[in-house]
Scaffold this motif. Structure first.
Motif, short mmCIF file in Angstrom:
data_model
loop_
_atom_site.label_atom_id
_atom_site.label_comp_id
_atom_site.label_asym_id
_atom_site.label_seq_id
_atom_site.Cartn_x
_atom_site.Cartn_y
_atom_site.Cartn_z
N PRO A 73 0.80 -1.24 0.00
CA PRO A 73 0.00 0.00 0.00
C PRO A 73 0.82 1.28 0.00
N MET A 74 2.07 1.23 0.43
CA MET A 74 2.91 2.43 0.46
C MET A 74 3.76 2.58 -0.79
N ALA A 75 3.64 1.66 -1.75
CA ALA A 75 4.45 1.70 -2.97
C ALA A 75 4.03 2.88 -3.83
N ASP A 76 5.04 3.50 -4.47
CA ASP A 76 4.74 4.60 -5.38
C ASP A 76 4.38 4.04 -6.75
N GLU A 77 4.28 4.90 -7.76
CA GLU A 77 3.87 4.46 -9.09
C GLU A 77 4.88 3.54 -9.75
N THR A 78 6.14 3.54 -9.28
CA THR A 78 7.14 2.63 -9.83
C THR A 78 7.16 1.29 -9.09
N GLY A 79 6.42 1.17 -8.00
CA GLY A 79 6.37 -0.08 -7.25
C GLY A 79 7.33 -0.14 -6.08
N TYR A 80 8.03 0.94 -5.79
CA TYR A 80 9.00 0.97 -4.70
C TYR A 80 8.44 1.73 -3.50
N PHE A 81 8.93 1.35 -2.31
CA PHE A 81 8.66 2.12 -1.09
C PHE A 81 9.91 2.10 -0.22
#
Length: 130
Positions: A78-86
């Motif tokens: 749920p905390m991942a950004d649009e690139t899939g990283y957090f």
């Protein structure tokens, strides 16, 4: 203040400082997988009491480790950004466990010294009673 009281004062300050260090190490270990968590660092300072002539150890303010946070790829998080990283945490469990072992050994050494001082004081009191 007699020498036994001074020795007990020094060892008790060491026990207190290492207990504080262990508490923060345990917090770091328990939050190793918490996103955005920064490792807590504790350092020691020497304080001198001019009235008693005793130096003791104290912990300084807790600081946060400013090394970069680990970037974790998990697009489903749920905390991942649009690139899939957090941002993960910057806690390295091997370092924390090594530090915890060192703090535990230091605590045990202070405890042994405290017990030895107490036994010597008790033995002296027994000799003086005779």
């Amino acid at each position: 203040m007699n020498d036994f009281a001074k020795a007990l004062s020094v060892t008790s300050s060491g026990l207190k400082a290492q207990a504080t260090r262990l508490r923060h190490l345990a917090e770091n270990i328990s939050n190793a997988d918490t996103p955005g968590y920064r490792r807590k660092l504790v350092s020691f300072e020497t304080s001198f009491n001019a009235g008693s002539g005793v130096s003791s150890v104290e912990t300084s303010r807790v600081r946060l480790d400013r090394t970069s946070l680990e970037r974790v790829y998990d697009p489903a998080h749920p905390m991942a950004d649009e690139t899939g990283y957090f941002d993960g945490s910057n806690v390295d469990l091997m370092i924390e466990l090594g530090d915890a072992r060192e703090a535990q050994r230091s605590y045990e050494a202070n405890l042994k010294l405290f017990e030895q001082t107490r036994k010597m004081s008790s033995g002296l009191m027994d000799l003086l009673r005779k």
